[in-house]
Scaffold this motif. Structure first.
Motif, PDB file in Angstrom:
ATOM      1  N   LYS A  14       5.376  -3.009 -13.744  1.00 53.37           N
ATOM      2  CA  LYS A  14       4.709  -4.315 -13.379  1.00 53.37           C
ATOM      3  C   LYS A  14       5.780  -4.917 -12.402  1.00 53.37           C
ATOM      4  O   LYS A  14       5.345  -5.605 -11.503  1.00 53.37           O
ATOM      5  CB  LYS A  14       4.233  -5.088 -14.446  1.00 53.37           C
ATOM      6  CG  LYS A  14       3.178  -4.575 -15.256  1.00 53.37           C
ATOM      7  CD  LYS A  14       2.993  -5.466 -16.688  1.00 53.37           C
ATOM      8  CE  LYS A  14       1.892  -4.712 -17.346  1.00 53.37           C
ATOM      9  NZ  LYS A  14       1.682  -5.576 -18.718  1.00 53.37           N
ATOM     10  N   TRP A  39       4.205 -10.754 -10.215  1.00 55.17           N
ATOM     11  CA  TRP A  39       4.461 -10.532 -11.587  1.00 55.17           C
ATOM     12  C   TRP A  39       5.654 -11.032 -11.964  1.00 55.17           C
ATOM     13  O   TRP A  39       5.657 -11.662 -13.151  1.00 55.17           O
ATOM     14  CB  TRP A  39       4.442  -9.203 -12.190  1.00 55.17           C
ATOM     15  CG  TRP A  39       4.457  -8.971 -13.807  1.00 55.17           C
ATOM     16  CD1 TRP A  39       3.253  -8.926 -14.507  1.00 55.17           C
ATOM     17  CD2 TRP A  39       5.306  -8.401 -14.463  1.00 55.17           C
ATOM     18  NE1 TRP A  39       3.769  -8.631 -15.900  1.00 55.17           N
ATOM     19  CE2 TRP A  39       4.947  -8.289 -15.658  1.00 55.17           C
ATOM     20  CE3 TRP A  39       6.747  -8.303 -14.187  1.00 55.17           C
ATOM     21  CZ2 TRP A  39       6.236  -8.038 -16.884  1.00 55.17           C
ATOM     22  CZ3 TRP A  39       7.680  -8.100 -15.095  1.00 55.17           C
ATOM     23  CH2 TRP A  39       7.350  -8.150 -16.324  1.00 55.17           C
ATOM     24  N   VAL A  42       3.561  -4.878  -9.107  1.00 56.87           N
ATOM     25  CA  VAL A  42       2.407  -5.826  -9.349  1.00 56.87           C
ATOM     26  C   VAL A  42       2.875  -7.140  -8.552  1.00 56.87           C
ATOM     27  O   VAL A  42       3.944  -7.728  -8.760  1.00 56.87           O
ATOM     28  CB  VAL A  42       2.085  -5.960 -10.860  1.00 56.87           C
ATOM     29  CG1 VAL A  42       1.031  -7.494 -11.004  1.00 56.87           C
ATOM     30  CG2 VAL A  42       1.495  -5.016 -11.504  1.00 56.87           C
TER      31      VAL A  42
END
Length: 481
Positions: free
Chosen positions: A201, A208, A205
């Protein structure tokens, strides 16, 4: 006059060129800088710069080398009136980088030995020390660090002495596929650890890392651009004479555009694979470990292997071996970039093949720089540039990055100034002195296609010089102020 021998095949060239690009810049530098600069944000900026600058400069350097059939110094002398001195910047960059590269390569050799000791429960393993203790012990034992560093220098020298086809091509044709296999094994283990998803992540992401408190504040955009730009040049071996030198050995029938794309894509892929090796393991098994700096490779990763149980030493050996392979494939290109000019000059003057002599001289010079870095122990011992210049009255005094230790000093001069400056001036040379048609003519000389010429033409004249100015300014600001 003795014939100038090149690569035996395009596969051999690609493995050597990818090997030059794939080195500590990928396995150490990319996870290190991605970790310290917000993860996903750094990745996106890096990819944009690779397309707008990395591919463009790669095409320019490969074309420059192949057109002239000379190393960087000779190539610029042949092609440009205004920039005939520019090759010296690249060679100096390569030499400075080679000095600290060999020190770091020596550290990795030591870590292979440590994990072999752990595997067989021998006295030369890590014992009861954690990652920080192991690294601290290595930094405190400068004599041992020097020995391992000089072993790495000798290994590099022996391969380069073997020549382009007999040494560099043979080693890279075997070493690079082996490196990919080891990377895949380490990625599978790293990403299947409990908690590794947090690392994924962090890498992929958007937002994040900030939302979950992994980083306290959003990284400065300008700082990330300059860091990603410096990493891109270091990782792709651009601005350090290596790609010009390798390009000079490339056969005219080979497709320059295809080769440039493959090198950039494969280098970026390996950088991402290195991130997948390092960052998920850090989140899974050493969540308090640093996300940047040398400690990510030498402290955090060793902690990860120590916490894998019985299989830990095996993965430790594999990981540090692949770092050694990556480092060697780059160090040989750096030494070749330094010695190629002098070998060519001796051959042109009818003095025969002086490769072994100049490889030895280059290795001695690199060995001296390597010893300086090892004795300094990353600023923990010895006399740093700051101490020589009287910038630090007390050991706790904070000084600019460039003067903190000898590794940073060599890196700042090479990566911070010479490499982006060299790329900036090369893009001006092609865009405004010679014209991008020179690259087009070389890329299509045997009927090959250069489909990206429109993109190249726009970038080399406008986008790449502006991006290089931005990166150069950011690097100088980050390193020196």
């Amino acid at each position: 006059m003795e014939e100038r021998k090149g690569f035996g095949s395009n596969f051999g060239f690609l493995m050597a060129a990818i090997g030059s690009a794939v080195g500590l810049g990928n396995i150490w530098g990319f996870p290190n800088k991605m970790g310290a600069n917000g993860g996903f944000t750094f990745l996106i900026i890096y990819l944009i710069l690779a397309a707008c600058c990395g591919f463009i400069v790669m095409m320019g350097e490969l074309a420059l080398g192949r057109k002239t059939g000379r190393g960087a110094i000779g190539a610029y002398k042949v092609l440009s009136k205004r920039f005939k001195w520019l090759g010296w910047l690249g060679v100096l960059s390569a030499f400075l980088i080679l000095g600290f590269y060999c020190a770091l390569g020596g550290y990795c050799l030591k870590y292979v030995t440590l994990n072999v000791g752990n595997l067989f429960h021998a006295g030369f393993g890590t014992g009861t020390l954690d990652g920080a203790g192991v690294f601290g012990a290595l930094m405190a034992n400068q004599g041992e660090a020097v020995i391992y560093g000089l072993i790495f220098v000798a290994l590099t020298m022996i391969i380069v002495m073997g020549g382009v086809g007999g040494g560099i091509e043979k080693v890279c044709s075997v070493g690079m596929p082996a490196l990919f296999v080891m990377l895949v094994i380490c990625i599978i283990r790293s990403c299947t650890l409990e908690g590794a998803s947090e690392g994924l992540k962090y890498m992929f992401v958007p937002g994040w890392a900030l939302a979950n408190g992994v980083i306290k504040e959003a990284p400065d955009f300008f700082s990330v651009v300059s860091t990603a730009g410096g990493q891109m040049f270091f990782s792709l071996s651009l601005g350090m004479a290596a790609m010009i030198t390798y390009g000079s050995y490339l056969d005219k029938k080979e497709n320059l555009q295809k080769n440039a794309i493959i090198i950039v894509v494969m280098d970026t892929l390996v950088a991402l694979m290195a991130g997948l090796c390092v960052i998920p393991g850090r989140f899974a098994l050493d969540p308090t470990g640093k996300l940047g700096g040398p400690s990510l490779l030498f402290v955090t990763m060793q902690n990860v292997f120590d916490r894998m149980g019985a299989a830990g030493p095996i993965f430790g050996i594999l990981f540090y071996l692949l770092v050694v392979f990556a480092a060697v494939s780059s160090s040989i290109s750096l030494l070749e970039a330094v010695v190629a000019h002098f070998v060519d000059k001796a051959r042109d003057e009818g003095k025969g093949d002086k490769r072994k002599l100049y490889s030895l001289i280059g290795a001695i010079g690199a060995g001296i720089l390597c010893v300086i870095v090892c004795l300094d122990a990353l600023g923990n011992a010895g006399i740093s540039p700051a101490d020589i210049l009287g910038m630090r009255v007390d050991p706790s005094d904070k000084v600019p990055t460039w003067s903190a230790d000898w590794l940073d000093f060599f890196d700042c001069i090479a990566e911070g100034i010479l490499m982006p400056l060299g790329a900036l001036l090369m893009s001006i040379m092609y865009g405004w002195e010679l014209g991008p048609e020179v690259v087009h003519a070389e890329a299509t000389c045997e009927g090959q296609k250069f489909g990206a010429y429109g993109w190249f033409r726009i970038c080399i004249k406008y986008i790449t010089p502006l991006a290089m100015l931005l990166v150069l300014y950011g690097q100088i600001k980050e390193f020196f102020f």
